[in-house]
Design a protein around this motif. Structure first.
Motif, PDB file in Angstrom:
ATOM      1  N   ALA D 144      -6.616 -13.696  -0.115  1.00 44.89           N
ATOM      2  CA  ALA D 144      -6.087 -13.268  -1.408  1.00 44.89           C
ATOM      3  C   ALA D 144      -6.654 -14.116  -2.539  1.00 44.89           C
ATOM      4  O   ALA D 144      -6.987 -13.604  -3.615  1.00 44.89           O
ATOM      5  CB  ALA D 144      -4.560 -13.362  -1.392  1.00 44.89           C
ATOM      6  N   THR D 145      -6.792 -15.399  -2.301  1.00 44.79           N
ATOM      7  CA  THR D 145      -7.395 -16.263  -3.311  1.00 44.79           C
ATOM      8  C   THR D 145      -8.803 -15.783  -3.626  1.00 44.79           C
ATOM      9  O   THR D 145      -9.213 -15.685  -4.793  1.00 44.79           O
ATOM     10  CB  THR D 145      -7.458 -17.712  -2.809  1.00 44.79           C
ATOM     11  N   ALA D 146      -9.535 -15.464  -2.580  1.00 48.28           N
ATOM     12  CA  ALA D 146     -10.907 -14.990  -2.794  1.00 48.28           C
ATOM     13  C   ALA D 146     -10.922 -13.675  -3.563  1.00 48.28           C
ATOM     14  O   ALA D 146     -11.853 -13.381  -4.303  1.00 48.28           O
ATOM     15  CB  ALA D 146     -11.615 -14.831  -1.451  1.00 48.28           C
ATOM     16  N   LEU D 147      -9.868 -12.879  -3.402  1.00 47.98           N
ATOM     17  CA  LEU D 147      -9.797 -11.611  -4.137  1.00 47.98           C
ATOM     18  C   LEU D 147      -9.337 -11.842  -5.575  1.00 47.98           C
ATOM     19  O   LEU D 147      -9.236 -10.897  -6.355  1.00 47.98           O
ATOM     20  CB  LEU D 147      -8.823 -10.647  -3.453  1.00 47.98           C
ATOM     21  N   GLY D 148      -9.036 -13.080  -5.905  1.00 42.70           N
ATOM     22  CA  GLY D 148      -8.668 -13.381  -7.290  1.00 42.70           C
ATOM     23  C   GLY D 148      -7.179 -13.446  -7.547  1.00 42.70           C
ATOM     24  O   GLY D 148      -6.762 -13.509  -8.702  1.00 42.70           O
ATOM     25  N   ALA D 149      -6.366 -13.415  -6.493  1.00 47.29           N
ATOM     26  CA  ALA D 149      -4.920 -13.500  -6.711  1.00 47.29           C
ATOM     27  C   ALA D 149      -4.529 -14.937  -7.015  1.00 47.29           C
ATOM     28  O   ALA D 149      -4.956 -15.866  -6.344  1.00 47.29           O
ATOM     29  CB  ALA D 149      -4.181 -13.007  -5.472  1.00 47.29           C
TER      30      ALA D 149
ATOM     31  N   ILE E  72      -7.605  -1.753  -0.343  1.00 47.34           N
ATOM     32  CA  ILE E  72      -8.706  -1.644  -1.310  1.00 47.34           C
ATOM     33  C   ILE E  72      -8.161  -1.585  -2.732  1.00 47.34           C
ATOM     34  O   ILE E  72      -8.695  -2.228  -3.645  1.00 47.34           O
ATOM     35  CB  ILE E  72      -9.574  -0.397  -0.986  1.00 47.34           C
ATOM     36  N   GLU E  73      -7.061  -0.844  -2.909  1.00 41.28           N
ATOM     37  CA  GLU E  73      -6.444  -0.769  -4.231  1.00 41.28           C
ATOM     38  C   GLU E  73      -6.025  -2.136  -4.743  1.00 41.28           C
ATOM     39  O   GLU E  73      -6.141  -2.436  -5.933  1.00 41.28           O
ATOM     40  CB  GLU E  73      -5.209   0.146  -4.192  1.00 41.28           C
ATOM     41  N   LEU E  74      -5.551  -2.966  -3.834  1.00 44.19           N
ATOM     42  CA  LEU E  74      -5.127  -4.295  -4.248  1.00 44.19           C
ATOM     43  C   LEU E  74      -6.295  -5.061  -4.852  1.00 44.19           C
ATOM     44  O   LEU E  74      -6.156  -5.725  -5.888  1.00 44.19           O
ATOM     45  CB  LEU E  74      -4.534  -5.050  -3.060  1.00 44.19           C
ATOM     46  N   ALA E  75      -7.457  -4.956  -4.214  1.00 45.45           N
ATOM     47  CA  ALA E  75      -8.635  -5.639  -4.742  1.00 45.45           C
ATOM     48  C   ALA E  75      -8.998  -5.076  -6.116  1.00 45.45           C
ATOM     49  O   ALA E  75      -9.364  -5.820  -7.037  1.00 45.45           O
ATOM     50  CB  ALA E  75      -9.802  -5.497  -3.781  1.00 45.45           C
ATOM     51  N   LEU E  76      -8.871  -3.760  -6.269  1.00 40.09           N
ATOM     52  CA  LEU E  76      -9.169  -3.139  -7.569  1.00 40.09           C
ATOM     53  C   LEU E  76      -8.191  -3.660  -8.625  1.00 40.09           C
ATOM     54  O   LEU E  76      -8.584  -4.036  -9.729  1.00 40.09           O
ATOM     55  CB  LEU E  76      -9.049  -1.612  -7.467  1.00 40.09           C
ATOM     56  N   ARG E  77      -6.926  -3.681  -8.256  1.00 40.79           N
ATOM     57  CA  ARG E  77      -5.898  -4.141  -9.184  1.00 40.79           C
ATOM     58  C   ARG E  77      -6.175  -5.576  -9.617  1.00 40.79           C
ATOM     59  O   ARG E  77      -6.096  -5.918 -10.795  1.00 40.79           O
ATOM     60  CB  ARG E  77      -4.542  -4.053  -8.477  1.00 40.79           C
TER      61      ARG E  77
END
Ligand SMILES: Nc1ncnc2c1ncn2[C@@H]1O[C@H](COP(=O)(O)OP(=O)(O)OP(=O)(O)O)[C@@H](O)[C@H]1O
Ligand SMILES: Nc1ncnc2c1ncn2[C@@H]1O[C@H](COP(=O)(O)OP(=O)(O)OP(=O)(O)O)[C@@H](O)[C@H]1O
Ligand SMILES: [Mg+2]
Ligand SMILES: [Mg+2]
Lengths: 248, 314, 225, 248, 225
Positions: D144-149, E72-77
């Protein structure tokens, strides 16, 4: 620590503002002094010893019974259907409801108190292990099956260790239930030569001695925090071993 | 006699004769080879539960649990064999309430819905023409409340008064600045009404009447001691309180409270019956048959041996 | 209900080294799970003749509360190996998978390839006669993988195992298999099979292996188009 | 169901053996009849309604407070050091100890009862979410961190959903604490126009009415089981979605 | 303390497609984690020039409480894509990874290779200028993998991405990389590098690619022996 200081400061502030008379809201200084006095009496230590001994014994038995029941229920679909919900039902039963049965079965004895403690804590522990086991990743169970683990061996080597972190937090909840049930249960029969924290607490209340009550509450709080520290250091170790600690 | 007799009482002012007899060894003196085993309780229900299940043989207890225990067991479980205390209850109100009429619209506490003081308050209010239903409504709102909570609520001005037993009565006056509006003794003939008595498990009484007599002997010795040396009795009592509860009653309060309580061996059967009738009248008790609740044989035998007047059986 | 596998009819000879090839999602893992008895077939039967099965999953699935040694010891224990032999056996197995120094590490301290090799060691610790391997070397570099091929082949021959080996590497299947089954997707089924009658040990870049690999690649491509 | 039948049969057996007189151990038939009678009185339903309303309100607030505190504590090292153990300390504090404060702050009101319920349940819920969050797999957090969260988003979309199964079992424990605290707390302020289960329970004890006590216990048990059923169906759904159910 | 990586000194050109090769356990994943800022180096610095990083892990790490679409939507968000575009973007990404029908499945219902491709789609959903990929195609069959190579190359070119691509497949690194870094183990370090100056798109079995792959294989083997 900081939190305690803030609480103390606020309390002192309210006290100084004279919002309520001191026999309703006592001076924190006085309360702390009372704590100090308590800690120097032999009687307090006897009471603490009695209560801790009961708590330890009751909790140990509750852990044993709760764990066994939890394991059985989590294993068997029939048992789960039969008594799964009953466990939560029992968990919601207030301690005083058990008093007549405790006396009926065990008379006015230490066992009666333990009975109340066990009925208070065991369901919570059982629920802890059941939910821990339910959350064991399926992949690990399949792997273990493929390695030839079955029945008891599966539980001993796979399910129980995998459920350990959740089980530990169930134990912590169980301790809280045990302790609170004990505080009630100690009033079941007041054994004069054996003072206990539950009795002290009750009589500070009955005598409307607010300062004394708060002193004993602080001691109970401190004990609870100590026990929490113990549980935390165990579960921290378990977590670190499994790489569950966040790097930052 | 049996190997032992198991006695229960509360660490409580109205049970003082029992605490003192226990502390001074009055019971043991008369029991001979029979062992005395004491249990202390903090509320009626556990005491009755213990008596029902045979965990204790005798107990000092208030009239309410006595009636309930007798009624629930269909008259099988227990008998009253002696009195312990009378009086020691009053309605304390905040200053400014000087008469009954000013109670209209006030909130009063009692120790427990349906207990002696609760019934007394309701009966008295009804007699004064004030309504108070069991639901907290009416001219006066009655809020049953643990005594400690009542003291606190009174102190912080949330209730206007309370009908409470000693030592709360004294504490409400001394700490809460309250004043006594009604002393319950005024409401009874001879100023006496039972607030604690000795009960015994019916089966035990049947099997061991001698042992029951021995306990009553101890009880009478204790009453004698209280009458003869009240100061020493108070200090014995307070020491025992401290041993059991870790608390003792403030000495000044104790002197005052002691004054308001009469310790006696007569169980005052009429007042118990009247109390029960009152409870029925205010709708807090179902009609009960209390015939046979008293067995005053042992007490009267002891009294006779001491050349004292026997007490009247109902 | 979606059907993962449809009419798979397969006889496997005892002692055979069988490779399964097939597109991602065509049902290879599902087939292994069925053989291992971890899932039940909706229709049909699987006959094993009472032989013990060992399985290595596509994910390493190491037990996170145990060290590398603990993971392997558990498999030994479950196979009834006496405790006194644990140390030697674990050391043996770890050197087989080229991880001699990793015994005391915990799963989260291992790299992906190391985890896979520990899982292999754990599977080899089992006393079984049928060995199911689901993409066991997918996370290994070429050099380490070659070594693993040699070891697998050696153990297969030594113990007289029957091996079902899932891979998506055509060359690997040609290197290892007595026979290669090519599966086709939607629903999963057997497309064709190829006997690899080459002498062992084979080399990954031997021309004969290459030609078989090319043939398998062609078949896979046809199955998809 | 089976378990209930076994318990009833044993009970009937003991009853018929005449071990103890019926006013100590009542006839199960009589008790069940009493349950039936209770269920037909309007008063019982008012009492049930009052108690359930209080339980629901108290639990809802406790969930809110417990969750917020749990989230804050799990996020911040400083807070955890400062009040982490305090939470368990509070959890072990018996309800009656809070009575004087409840009256002091809220007077003799419904709020005083809610205060006791909340102090009973919130710590348990906070502990539930803390331990749930502590057990979130590190790999998911790194992903999640890598995804920017970051911060709130991380909590909203990753940490909370990941901790959900453990949180749900924390809620179940919290419910038990809330309910038991309520049974005690209802004795704090007996607002007579509002009968409640806690008061009923106490009265049956006061009146030494064992059969009535057991009848009310059965009702409490049944309610507890009902609530457990609710929790279970939620957590079963959550588990199934994640593939956490054992095939067999 | 064991040292995972020692003296790694690496300049990466913007827009470069860099491949990392190396033996299992030599520190490739560790290096990517450092670049992504998920771990801090004990000594040394990493300069990124403020660019946003996307990372695809060696394990798929899909969020089990979300469907494929949800993941995938989560990454988009998280990348700030407006909600109205979600549907189209998800469908696009799923067809890019050749999983058009999987949107409503949950992670535990996917095969290993499918999970990996969903993870790829999720990573591609991010709006980033540096893309780190840790063995992204390790669980794919040759045919699917070839398709993924084409897509990756296309997106790299379209978006002007900088890619660091870890693989243990020498041929794959020769197929994709502008430059291939060969790492050596114990402690992890850079052994050598090879520029691949071949025109794109390249074919996996083209002789030029094969020759570079052979060279890389040789270097790896040397590093180990
Ligand atoms: N638990 C499940 N529930 C529903 N469908 C599933 C489940 N597990 C797998 N599937 C489906 O079954 C099909 C076959 O999956 P399987 O894991 O056997 O593929 P595979 O051949 O091993 O693929 P890969 O090479 O990617 O590992 C896939 O389409 C997958 O979506
Ligand atoms: N959390 C950790 N704690 C301690 N050591 C670790 C940790 N994570 C990785 N390592 C060690 O660091 C080394 C490098 O691991 P890394 O995962 O970077 O290898 P890799 O090159 O990606 O290998 P693979 O190709 O097998 O994925 C390994 O020896 C591993 O044991
Ligand atoms: Mg698979
Ligand atoms: Mg790696």
């Amino acid at each position: 620590m900081l939190a305690i200081l803030i609480v103390l400061a606020t309390w002192q502030g309210i006290y100084l503002s004279g919002w309520r008379p001191p026999y309703v809201l006592p001076d924190p200084g006085v309360v702390i002094q009372r704590v100090g006095e308590m800690l120097t009496t032999a009687k307090f230590w006897t009471a603490l010893g009695t209560t801790l001994l009961r708590a330890a014994a009751g909790f140990a038995i509750a852990v044993t019974i709760g764990t066994v029941i939890g394991l059985l229920v989590s294993r068997s679909r029939i048992l789960r259907a039969a008594i799964g919900s009953l466990i939560t039902g029992l968990q919601t039963m207030p301690s005083i409801a058990w008093f007549p049965f405790a006396i009926l079965i065990f008379g006015l004895s230490e066992q009666a108190i333990l009975f109340v403690v066990i009925l208070g804590a065991a369901p919570s522990i059982a629920n802890g292990i059941i939910s821990g086991i339910d959350d064991v990743p399926t992949a690990l169970l399949r792997t273990a099956t493929a390695l030839g683990a079955r029945g008891f061996v599966m539980y001993r080597y796979i399910v129980v260790p995998a459920a350990l972190p959740a089980y530990l937090s169930g134990l912590k909840q169980g301790w809280a239930f045990a302790w609170r049930s004990l505080m009630a249960g100690e009033l079941l029969v007041i054994i004069a030569s054996r003072p206990s924290l539950g009795v002290e607490l009750q009589f500070y209340r009955e005598f409307a001695d607010t300062a004394g009550l708060m002193a004993i509450m602080i001691i109970i709080l401190a004990l609870g925090m100590l026990v929490d520290g113990g549980f935390n250091s165990i579960s921290k170790r378990v977590r670190r071993k499994r790489g569950l600690t966040l790097a930052a | 006699g049996p190997d032992s007799v198991r006695l229960g009482y509360f660490p409580n002012l109205t049970h003082a004769p029992a605490l003192i007899a226990d502390a001074k060894g009055f019971y043991a003196e008369h029991l001979g080879a029979t062992n005395l085993e004491v249990s202390t309780f903090n509320a009626g229900p556990s005491t009755i539960e213990a008596l029902f299940s045979g965990a204790i043989d005798m107990a000092v207890i208030g009239p309410n649990p006595t009636i309930n225990g007798y009624a629930q067991s269909g008259g099988e479980a227990l008998r009253v064999v002696a009195g312990v205390a009378s009086g020691g209850a009053a309605l304390v109100v905040r200053p400014g309430i000087e008469s009954v009429s000013e109670l209209k619209g006030s909130t009063l506490a009692t120790p427990q819905l349906g207990n002696t003081q609760d019934v007394a308050l309701r009966t008295w209010l009804a007699g004064e023409g004030l309504s108070a239903d069991t639901e907290g409504g009416g001219d006066v709102s009655i809020m049953p409340q643990e005594n400690a909570a009542a003291l606190q609520a009174f102190n912080s001005g949330q209730i206007d008064g309370a009908w409470v037993p000693e030592p709360w009565l004294t504490r409400l006056v001394e700490e809460g600045g309250g004043q006594v509006l009604v002393d319950e003794r005024e409401l009874w003939p001879n100023g006496a009404f039972i607030v604690a008595n000795v009960i015994v498990r019916a089966e035990f009484l049947e099997d061991h009447p001698d042992t029951v007599e021995a306990v009553i002997e101890g009880h009478l010795d204790s009453l004698d001691f209280i009458a003869k040396s009240p100061d020493e009795a108070r200090s014995v009592f307070n020491t025992k309180m401290d041993a059991i509860t870790g608390q003792s009653i403030n000495d000044e309060y104790l002197v005052e409270a002691w004054e308001n309580v009469d310790f006696l061996y007569d169980p005052l059967p009429d007042t118990l019956f009247t109390g029960a009738e009152h409870a029925v009248a205010v709708g807090l008790l179902n009609e009960v048959d209390l015939d046979g609740i008293y067995d005053l044989g042992p007490l009267n035998r002891v009294l006779e041996s001491r050349n004292l007047e026997p007490v009247a059986s109902p | 209900m979606r059907i993962a596998l449809d009419s798979v009819d397969l006889d496997i000879r005892q002692g055979e080294f069988l490779c399964l090839l097939g597109q991602s999602g065509c049902g290879k893992s599902t087939l292994l799970n069925l053989v291992a008895g971890l899932d039940g077939p909706t229709r049909g039967t699987i006959e094993l003749g009472g032989r013990r099965i060992g399985m290595m999953f596509q994910d390493a699935n190491l037990f996170p509360w145990l060290t590398v040694r603990g993971n392997i010891e558990l498999a030994l224990r479950l196979s009834g190996v006496p405790k006194s032999e644990f140390n030697d056996r674990v050391d043996d197995l770890l050197s087989t998978v080229r991880l001699p120094g990793a015994a005391s590490l915990r799963p989260h301290e291992l790299s992906g390839g190391m985890r896979q090799r520990v899982a292999l060691a754990r599977t080899l610790a089992q006393d079984c006669s049928i060995l199911l391997m689901d993409e066991p070397f997918g996370a290994l570099d070429a050099i380490t993988r070659d070594a693993m091929h040699d070891e697998t082949e050696r153990i297969w021959a030594e113990r007289g195992l029957t091996v079902i080996f899932v891979t998506h590497n055509v060359r690997e299947s040609a290197r290892l298999g007595d026979r290669v089954i090519v599966m086709a997707p939607n629903p999963g089924r057997i497309d064709s099979e190829l006997l690899i009658e080459l002498p062992r040990p084979r080399l990954m870049d031997h021309p004969d292996v290459s030609s078989r690999a090319a043939e398998l690649h062609r078949r896979l491509q046809n199955g998809i188009s």
